[in-house]
Motif scaffolding. Structure first.
Motif, PDB file in Angstrom:
ATOM      1  N   ARG A  56       8.335  61.764  19.322  1.00 20.73           N
ATOM      2  CA  ARG A  56       7.605  62.071  18.101  1.00 20.73           C
ATOM      3  C   ARG A  56       6.845  63.393  18.253  1.00 20.73           C
ATOM      4  O   ARG A  56       6.958  64.281  17.411  1.00 20.73           O
ATOM      5  N   SER A  57       6.083  63.532  19.334  1.00 19.91           N
ATOM      6  CA  SER A  57       5.293  64.759  19.451  1.00 19.91           C
ATOM      7  C   SER A  57       6.210  65.956  19.692  1.00 19.91           C
ATOM      8  O   SER A  57       5.917  67.068  19.246  1.00 19.91           O
ATOM      9  N   SER A  58       7.334  65.712  20.378  1.00 22.17           N
ATOM     10  CA  SER A  58       8.282  66.803  20.610  1.00 22.17           C
ATOM     11  C   SER A  58       8.902  67.269  19.290  1.00 22.17           C
ATOM     12  O   SER A  58       9.051  68.472  19.052  1.00 22.17           O
ATOM     13  N   ILE A  59       9.247  66.321  18.419  1.00 21.71           N
ATOM     14  CA  ILE A  59       9.869  66.701  17.151  1.00 21.71           C
ATOM     15  C   ILE A  59       8.818  67.367  16.254  1.00 21.71           C
ATOM     16  O   ILE A  59       9.116  68.325  15.552  1.00 21.71           O
ATOM     17  N   VAL A  60       7.577  66.909  16.337  1.00 19.94           N
ATOM     18  CA  VAL A  60       6.516  67.538  15.551  1.00 19.94           C
ATOM     19  C   VAL A  60       6.331  68.988  15.993  1.00 19.94           C
ATOM     20  O   VAL A  60       6.233  69.901  15.173  1.00 19.94           O
ATOM     21  N   GLU A  61       6.346  69.197  17.317  1.00 17.82           N
ATOM     22  CA  GLU A  61       6.185  70.552  17.834  1.00 17.82           C
ATOM     23  C   GLU A  61       7.371  71.430  17.455  1.00 17.82           C
ATOM     24  O   GLU A  61       7.213  72.561  17.015  1.00 17.82           O
ATOM     25  N   THR A  62       8.590  70.870  17.592  1.00 16.77           N
ATOM     26  CA  THR A  62       9.790  71.634  17.262  1.00 16.77           C
ATOM     27  C   THR A  62       9.807  72.008  15.789  1.00 16.77           C
ATOM     28  O   THR A  62      10.152  73.143  15.428  1.00 16.77           O
ATOM     29  N   LEU A  63       9.430  71.054  14.933  1.00 12.63           N
ATOM     30  CA  LEU A  63       9.447  71.328  13.497  1.00 12.63           C
ATOM     31  C   LEU A  63       8.393  72.363  13.115  1.00 12.63           C
ATOM     32  O   LEU A  63       8.424  72.905  12.020  1.00 12.63           O
ATOM     33  N   GLY A  64       7.453  72.649  14.029  1.00 11.23           N
ATOM     34  CA  GLY A  64       6.463  73.676  13.769  1.00 11.23           C
ATOM     35  C   GLY A  64       6.948  75.068  14.154  1.00 11.23           C
ATOM     36  O   GLY A  64       6.275  76.065  13.899  1.00 11.23           O
ATOM     37  N   ASP A 103       9.136  78.610  14.289  1.00 14.76           N
ATOM     38  CA  ASP A 103       9.515  79.516  13.200  1.00 14.76           C
ATOM     39  C   ASP A 103      10.979  79.377  12.786  1.00 14.76           C
ATOM     40  O   ASP A 103      11.324  79.579  11.634  1.00 14.76           O
ATOM     41  N   TYR A 104      11.867  79.033  13.749  1.00 16.06           N
ATOM     42  CA  TYR A 104      13.279  78.943  13.357  1.00 16.06           C
ATOM     43  C   TYR A 104      13.534  77.782  12.413  1.00 16.06           C
ATOM     44  O   TYR A 104      14.522  77.781  11.670  1.00 16.06           O
ATOM     45  N   ILE A 105      12.640  76.799  12.414  1.00 15.96           N
ATOM     46  CA  ILE A 105      12.774  75.699  11.451  1.00 15.96           C
ATOM     47  C   ILE A 105      12.417  76.215  10.051  1.00 15.96           C
ATOM     48  O   ILE A 105      13.088  75.910   9.059  1.00 15.96           O
ATOM     49  N   LEU A 106      11.370  77.050  10.023  1.00 14.22           N
ATOM     50  CA  LEU A 106      10.964  77.643   8.751  1.00 14.22           C
ATOM     51  C   LEU A 106      12.091  78.518   8.213  1.00 14.22           C
ATOM     52  O   LEU A 106      12.416  78.497   7.019  1.00 14.22           O
ATOM     53  N   THR A 107      12.732  79.258   9.139  1.00 16.23           N
ATOM     54  CA  THR A 107      13.874  80.097   8.756  1.00 16.23           C
ATOM     55  C   THR A 107      14.990  79.244   8.174  1.00 16.23           C
ATOM     56  O   THR A 107      15.557  79.551   7.120  1.00 16.23           O
ATOM     57  N   ALA A 108      15.308  78.156   8.878  1.00 16.53           N
ATOM     58  CA  ALA A 108      16.388  77.278   8.417  1.00 16.53           C
ATOM     59  C   ALA A 108      16.068  76.712   7.043  1.00 16.53           C
ATOM     60  O   ALA A 108      16.937  76.606   6.172  1.00 16.53           O
ATOM     61  N   LYS A 123      18.293  68.752  18.994  1.00 16.72           N
ATOM     62  CA  LYS A 123      18.728  69.220  20.309  1.00 16.72           C
ATOM     63  C   LYS A 123      17.548  69.738  21.123  1.00 16.72           C
ATOM     64  O   LYS A 123      17.417  69.438  22.307  1.00 16.72           O
ATOM     65  N   ASN A 124      16.714  70.558  20.482  1.00 18.26           N
ATOM     66  CA  ASN A 124      15.583  71.127  21.215  1.00 18.26           C
ATOM     67  C   ASN A 124      14.525  70.088  21.525  1.00 18.26           C
ATOM     68  O   ASN A 124      13.910  70.119  22.578  1.00 18.26           O
ATOM     69  N   ALA A 125      14.340  69.172  20.578  1.00 20.83           N
ATOM     70  CA  ALA A 125      13.300  68.169  20.777  1.00 20.83           C
ATOM     71  C   ALA A 125      13.695  67.179  21.857  1.00 20.83           C
ATOM     72  O   ALA A 125      12.851  66.537  22.467  1.00 20.83           O
ATOM     73  N   MET A 126      15.024  67.041  22.116  1.00 22.18           N
ATOM     74  CA  MET A 126      15.500  66.101  23.125  1.00 22.18           C
ATOM     75  C   MET A 126      15.179  66.570  24.539  1.00 22.18           C
ATOM     76  O   MET A 126      15.164  65.774  25.480  1.00 22.18           O
ATOM     77  N   LEU A 127      14.937  67.888  24.692  1.00 20.14           N
ATOM     78  CA  LEU A 127      14.739  68.428  26.042  1.00 20.14           C
ATOM     79  C   LEU A 127      13.650  67.708  26.849  1.00 20.14           C
ATOM     80  O   LEU A 127      13.896  67.332  27.989  1.00 20.14           O
ATOM     81  N   PRO A 128      12.462  67.502  26.261  1.00 22.83           N
ATOM     82  CA  PRO A 128      11.424  66.839  27.058  1.00 22.83           C
ATOM     83  C   PRO A 128      11.836  65.443  27.515  1.00 22.83           C
ATOM     84  O   PRO A 128      11.421  64.989  28.573  1.00 22.83           O
ATOM     85  N   ILE A 129      12.685  64.778  26.716  1.00 22.06           N
ATOM     86  CA  ILE A 129      13.100  63.417  27.071  1.00 22.06           C
ATOM     87  C   ILE A 129      13.761  63.410  28.453  1.00 22.06           C
ATOM     88  O   ILE A 129      13.527  62.515  29.255  1.00 22.06           O
ATOM     89  N   VAL A 130      14.572  64.447  28.715  1.00 19.42           N
ATOM     90  CA  VAL A 130      15.267  64.506  30.000  1.00 19.42           C
ATOM     91  C   VAL A 130      14.268  64.503  31.149  1.00 19.42           C
ATOM     92  O   VAL A 130      14.402  63.741  32.104  1.00 19.42           O
ATOM     93  N   THR A 131      13.246  65.346  31.034  1.00 16.87           N
ATOM     94  CA  THR A 131      12.250  65.395  32.106  1.00 16.87           C
ATOM     95  C   THR A 131      11.463  64.103  32.166  1.00 16.87           C
ATOM     96  O   THR A 131      11.134  63.622  33.250  1.00 16.87           O
ATOM     97  N   LEU A 160      -1.743  70.300  18.145  1.00 13.08           N
ATOM     98  CA  LEU A 160      -1.198  69.104  17.507  1.00 13.08           C
ATOM     99  C   LEU A 160      -1.544  69.032  16.016  1.00 13.08           C
ATOM    100  O   LEU A 160      -1.826  67.970  15.507  1.00 13.08           O
ATOM    101  N   SER A 161      -1.544  70.192  15.296  1.00 16.59           N
ATOM    102  CA  SER A 161      -2.041  70.082  13.920  1.00 16.59           C
ATOM    103  C   SER A 161      -1.017  69.824  12.807  1.00 16.59           C
ATOM    104  O   SER A 161      -1.196  68.916  12.024  1.00 16.59           O
ATOM    105  N   GLY A 162       0.055  70.558  12.696  1.00 14.76           N
ATOM    106  CA  GLY A 162       0.953  70.284  11.579  1.00 14.76           C
ATOM    107  C   GLY A 162       2.304  70.963  11.737  1.00 14.76           C
ATOM    108  O   GLY A 162       2.494  71.748  12.654  1.00 14.76           O
ATOM    109  N   HIS A 163       3.291  70.663  10.876  1.00 15.03           N
ATOM    110  CA  HIS A 163       4.594  71.333  10.998  1.00 15.03           C
ATOM    111  C   HIS A 163       5.218  71.676   9.656  1.00 15.03           C
ATOM    112  O   HIS A 163       4.746  71.270   8.601  1.00 15.03           O
ATOM    113  N   HIS A 164       6.343  72.444   9.711  1.00 19.17           N
ATOM    114  CA  HIS A 164       6.913  73.059   8.514  1.00 19.17           C
ATOM    115  C   HIS A 164       7.640  72.108   7.575  1.00 19.17           C
ATOM    116  O   HIS A 164       7.917  72.459   6.443  1.00 19.17           O
ATOM    117  N   LEU A 165       8.028  70.927   8.030  1.00 19.73           N
ATOM    118  CA  LEU A 165       8.753  70.023   7.127  1.00 19.73           C
ATOM    119  C   LEU A 165       7.803  69.043   6.437  1.00 19.73           C
ATOM    120  O   LEU A 165       8.218  68.085   5.814  1.00 19.73           O
TER     121      LEU A 165
END
Lengths: 325, 315
Positions: A212-220, A222-227, A244-252, B297-302
């Motif tokens: 969850r926190s990984s996907i929140v960080e990934t969605l923040g 800039d390339y997500i904004l671009t997409a 794909k990017n958010a899955m990376l921390p899971i491996v570790t 940990l504040s917010g995201h684009h979606l």
């Protein structure tokens, strides 16, 4: 070149850590009170003074502790000689290997199930942040985190055996012990339900939170904004760019969590009398069987260290940015 | 502005926004209520945990359900479960809090040293934390506690637990504090303080510590929940003090003495619920504090509705 260096560093670190574990093991064993010969052969075995003296020489106890005894011990451990268990009167290495598969089966099942459900739920929770789904997932993982492993096991054991008629422990029913494996698979499966369920609930929360926190960080990023600006819909962004990017921390985390996994195995195997390394560890503890305790600790620690090294290496393959840094 | 005054003001602001956070307030309530129970234990029950309950004929009441012996029945030896629970709170919370505070002190101290002075000291301390992080903690603690007990030193089992947990769980605090100190020491006010001749001790006390303090507080609360859970686990595996039963020790007794097969749920449910109560309280509180203090940990684009700017519309 750069990545070769990185791998070398990781390898050196794993070796260093194993060395520290070996030192801890050696020192702890030596500071135990009493005669080390007794410590090796067991306290209640009667032997004559001559035999004791010859044993002292055989174990090198007439030589200084450092470096002679230390090097000798390392040589023994490296060749797989972990001493003889006091309580079971069999070589420790042999006992450990006989229990290893049972534990791997339990941990493996629990990990696969919890990673699958954890990643799925974490993805949904992070995507739909601050919705009822997210709140529910968070609450669940918080409570799962705050619940002692063994107590969850006790509750599931009580509930499962009372209301569902599931077995109260062990790996097989007594009448099935010793039969060929393929004939007793259904019995094995029934015995695995409760311990696996406990492990899954436990790890699930952890993976879900990380995902969850990984996907929140990934969605923040800039390339997500671009997409999003390109007009991709949410599923495309989530699937092609974020997951794909958010899955990376899971491996570790899988590797870093191995220590946690090992703790879980000790508790759960104790509660369910499951005949694996964790139960063995607990038995060695209550019977004060030091050779067995030390051997089990050495095996668990070294496996976790090596698994961590593998995860680091895997991570560099998956994430090329690590090599560059 | 005096940095400690600033810190006090920060804490006041933190409290203002904290009060609006339901999760945080619930967490605080859980922790404080458990503390109150532990402090008031002797006034909450007429019995001592060791006292054997008897019926009118003088026979021991073993595994008496709550209906027979309110409020929580008796265990296999006829001892009052509620009395054990409230006195157990003292042991569990003492071990958890003391171990947590030791971990906090060691972690913050080493983290500040490593972050502030850098160089070989930093390298050494970080390698030690790396090594400690990789070695599986429960097996290490079990081996350590078992060995220390076997040495028959004049230390109570409870002290052993406090020391072993406290001295092994400082790594995450040390790393967190170190990374924070690394960024603070590059700020201008530190450079200025150094320029006007302030010594290391002065800079750490007056400028670094107030800045990392909120983070340390949040982290400590999280460490507390770990310490309480670990204590219960070690006690469950038989490493507690049987004469001073904590919640974990109670569960160890309940499990070993067949409370499950006797259907004595009043013996094995309450101690576990109590552990969840406290550790959940600490986690809720710690998470809220951390979220308030960590801007990452504040917010995201979606999040929220997509807003398309139409041609000619003013932004």
């Amino acid at each position: 070149m750069g990545s070769g260096n990185y791998l070398l560093r990781k390898f050196a670190f794993a070796l260093l850590t194993i060395f520290v574990v070996v030192i801890i093991n050696f020192v702890l064993f030596r500071i135990l009170p009493g005669d080390p010969v007794r410590a090796v052969i067991g306290r209640n075995v009667k032997i004559s003074a001559e035999v004791q003296q010859s044993l002292r020489e055989q174990f090198g106890l007439d030589k200084p502790v450092f470096p002679d005894q230390f090097l000798m011990t390392i040589r023994q451990w490296a060749s797989g000689n972990l001493g003889v268990s006091w309580s079971l009167r069999r070589p420790v290495a042999e006992i450990l290997i006989s229990k290893l598969w049972n534990t791997l089966l339990l941990i493996g099942l629990g990990q696969i199930l919890s990673i699958f459900f954890g990643v799925l739920l974490g993805l949904l929770a992070g995507w739909k942040r601050k919705t009822a789904l997210d709140a529910g997932a968070l609450t669940f993982s918080l409570i799962a985190w705050a619940t002692p492993t063994f107590w969850l096991g006790i509750i599931l054991l009580a509930a499962g055996s009372t209301w569902l008629g599931l077995p109260t422990g062990g790996i097989l029913s007594p009448q099935n012990v010793g039969k060929p494996l393929h004939t007793v698979l259904p019995d094995l499966a029934v015995h695995l339900i409760l311990p696996t369920l406990t492990l899954t609930i436990l790890y699930l929360g952890e993976y879900m939170l990380i995902m969850r926190s990984s996907i929140v960080e990934t969605l923040g990023e800039d390339y997500i904004l671009t997409a999003k600006a390109k007009g991709l819909n949410q599923w495309q962004i989530l699937w092609r760019h974020a997951l794909k990017n958010a899955m990376l921390p899971i491996v570790t985390i899988i590797a870093l969590n191995l220590g946690f996994t090992v703790s879980g195995a000790i508790y759960i195997e104790t509660v369910f009398s499951y005949d694996g390394l964790g139960k063995l560890f607990q038995t060695a503890l209550t019977k004060q069987d030091y050779p067995l305790l030390q051997g089990a600790f050495l095996l668990l620690a070294v496996s976790v260290i090596l698994a961590n090294m593998l995860a680091d290496i895997l991570y560099t393959i998956l994430d090329p940015r690590v090599k560059a840094s | 502005m005096e940095a400690w005054q600033q810190l006090r003001r920060n804490f006041r602001e933190l409290w203002q926004s904290f009060r609006g956070n339901r999760m945080g307030v619930i967490g605080l309530g859980l922790v404080i209520s458990a503390l109150i129970v532990a402090i008031l234990a002797p006034w909450l029950t007429p019995y001592s945990p060791q006292q054997v309950m008897r019926d009118e004929n003088g026979r021991g009441l073993t595994f008496a359900p709550p209906a027979v012996h309110p409020p929580l029945g008796t265990d296999d030896g006829g001892h009052d479960v509620w009395a054990q629970l409230v006195f157990g709170a003292r042991i569990s919370l003492t071990v958890g809090f003391l171990a947590g505070f030791i971990a906090m002190f060691v972690g913050s101290f080493l983290g500040i040293l490593a972050g502030y002075f850098g160089g070989w000291l930093d390298n050494l301390l970080m390698r030690i934390t790396d090594v400690l992080l990789v070695i599986p903690d429960l097996p290490l603690m079990l081996v350590l506690v078992a060995t220390i007990r076997q040495m028959q030193l004049k230390i109570s089992p409870i002290t052993v637990l406090i020391l072993v947990i406290g001295l092994l769980y400082w790594t995450s605090t040390a790393r967190l504090v170190r990374s924070q100190v690394l960024s603070i020491k590059e700020r201008q006010f530190v450079a200025r303080a150094r320029a006007i001749g302030a010594g290391h001790a002065h800079i750490i006390r007056k400028h670094i510590l107030p800045q990392v303090m909120p983070l340390i507080v949040a982290n400590t609360v999280l460490i507390l929940s770990t310490a309480i859970l670990i204590e219960s686990g070690l006690a469950f595996l038989g490493l507690g003090d049987p004469t001073k039963p904590s919640w974990g020790t109670m569960l160890n007794f309940a499990f070993d003495r067949n409370a499950i097969s006797n259907g004595a749920w009043w013996f094995y449910l309450p101690p576990g619920l109590a552990i969840v109560w406290v550790s959940l309280g600490c986690v809720l509180l710690g998470n809220v504090l951390e979220e308030m203090l960590n801007p990452r940990l504040s917010g995201h684009h979606l999040e929220g509705e997509a807003h398309i700017i139409k041609p000619g519309e003013q932004q």
